[in-house]
Enzyme design. Structure first.
Site, PDB file in Angstrom:
ATOM      1  N   ARG A 297     -50.434  -1.289  63.727  1.00 11.54           N
ATOM      2  CA  ARG A 297     -51.270  -0.101  63.710  1.00 11.54           C
ATOM      3  C   ARG A 297     -51.248   0.495  62.301  1.00 11.54           C
ATOM      4  NH1 ARG A 297     -48.610   4.483  66.275  1.00 11.54           N
ATOM      5  NH2 ARG A 297     -48.508   5.305  64.165  1.00 11.54           N
TER       6      ARG A 297
ATOM      7  N   HIS B  30     -51.340   7.248  65.250  1.00 11.46           N
ATOM      8  CA  HIS B  30     -51.463   7.015  66.692  1.00 11.46           C
ATOM      9  C   HIS B  30     -52.735   7.669  67.220  1.00 11.46           C
ATOM     10  CE1 HIS B  30     -50.386   6.691  70.927  1.00 11.46           C
ATOM     11  NE2 HIS B  30     -50.594   7.985  71.047  1.00 11.46           N
TER      12      HIS B  30
ATOM     13  N   TYR C   6     -42.858   9.522  59.973  1.00  6.07           N
ATOM     14  CA  TYR C   6     -41.905   8.536  60.486  1.00  6.07           C
ATOM     15  C   TYR C   6     -41.984   7.175  59.790  1.00  6.07           C
ATOM     16  CZ  TYR C   6     -46.102   7.639  63.372  1.00  6.07           C
ATOM     17  OH  TYR C   6     -47.380   7.411  63.810  1.00  6.07           O
TER      18      TYR C   6
END
Length: 345
Positions: A244, A248, A257
């Protein structure tokens, strides 16, 4: 990686033709362009939210390309725009869900063979198995294709669905897009053993772990899985290893993160560039073709954007027709009042 062998089948479509390879590239370009545009639309206030799929175009287009829309049924999550586009779903109707004007989208699931968009993590997997078991009971040869991510594989619903499908030999293909992240948690921190495909052996079903950035490999694996399931051999799990590349969702900040260096190192080769280089190397396409594919994607995006902006708000009185099976006298009076008010607007 094959955990268990797939049953042999005569339902082999053979290698992809040059025309099919060019079509796959055009689809991937259209999906990439629409995906990036949808993020911009959210920033501009045209839609309130969107789940990007940058980097997963090969996994989605390749798997959707293997679907037979005359008999199969697809059960998506909230991130399968590329699958919907590949299956020929009207994209204005599909994107209406992201505009929050209609639950599940304005498209017809029965006609398109794409179930309503599922926001519940792992929820679409249960629906797929139920539909697939119904095919067995009715003596039909349809196969259900259901999508979920590496994060969703930890849900209890997924375990129940896989176990039931394996016991009942339901014709369903579990398609896992392992994009490396369950929102902000990396796969290795939430999937014991690091592989979703390895779990399939515990259910007695075959699994394929494939390169999810290679659209040709995805098409071929999904076709094999469909043939296995359609032949009465039960379910198959496919784990497409991809990445990805973006957030998100449009409300997520991946910089919290992971670093840009980690993102670049983990992403690998761009799926579109990978197919482009193959087409060039095999003399299947030239610069004129690539320019034409991009121009078509841009024109399509503009048409979809216009269609989305023209979508009006849904009439509030619809809830009385579509939410309540039996309305009470008080609700009936309220519905009549709403309709009367709307007529004077």
């Amino acid at each position: 990686m094959d955990t268990l062998p797939l049953a042999a089948s005569g339902d082999d479509a053979g290698p992809l033709t040059p025309d099919e390879l060019r079509e796959l590239y055009s689809l991937m370009v259209a999906v990439r362009h629409l995906d990036r545009s949808a993020i911009a639309w959210q920033r501009q206030g045209i839609i309130p939210g969107y789940a990007p799929e940058l980097g997963q175009e090969a996994a989605q287009v390749g798997s959707g390309y293997a679907v037979d829309t005359t008999r199969d049924f697809v059960f998506p999550t909230y991130r399968e725009m590329g699958v919907a586009r590949t299956m020929g779903v009207d994209m204005v109707a599909y994107m209406s869900t992201h505009k929050a004007t209609w639950h599940g989208g304005l498209y017809d699931p029965l006609a398109s063979r794409l179930a309503p968009i599922q926001a519940v993590v792992g929820g679409s997997v249960l629906h797929a198995v139920g539909w697939a078991h119904g095919q067995t009971l009715e003596g039909n040869d349809g196969v259900a294709l259901t999508y979920f991510g590496d994060g969703a594989s930890s849900q209890g619903d997924v375990h129940e669905a896989m176990n039931f499908a394996a016991v009942m030999k339901a014709p369903v293909v579990f398609f896992v897009q392992n994009n490396g992240w369950a929102i902000s948690v990396p796969t290795e921190r939430q999937v014991a053993g690091g592989s979703v495909a390895a779990r399939a052996a515990g259910y007695g079903m075959p699994a394929l772990q494939i390169d999810g950035d290679d659209v040709v490999a995805v098409v071929e694996a999904t076709r094999r899985a469909f043939a296995h399931a359609r032949g009465g051999n039960g379910p198959v799990l496919i784990e497409a290893m991809t990445y990805r590349r973006g957030p998100h969702s449009t409300s997520d900040d991946p910089g919290r993160y992971r670093s840009l260096d980690e993102e670049r190192d983990g992403a690998g080769v761009d799926p579109l560039e990978r197919l482009k280089q193959r087409l060039l190397a095999e003399g299947i396409a030239d610069d004129a073709f690539f320019a034409e594919a991009l121009a078509a994607a841009q024109a399509e995006e503009e048409q979809i954007r216009t269609g989305i902006q023209e979508l009006g708000p849904r009439p509030g009185a619809e809830m009385f027709d579509l939410v309540f099976q039996e309305t009470t006298p008080a609700l009936q009076a309220q519905a009549a009042h709403w309709r009367e008010e709307s007529e004077h607007v």
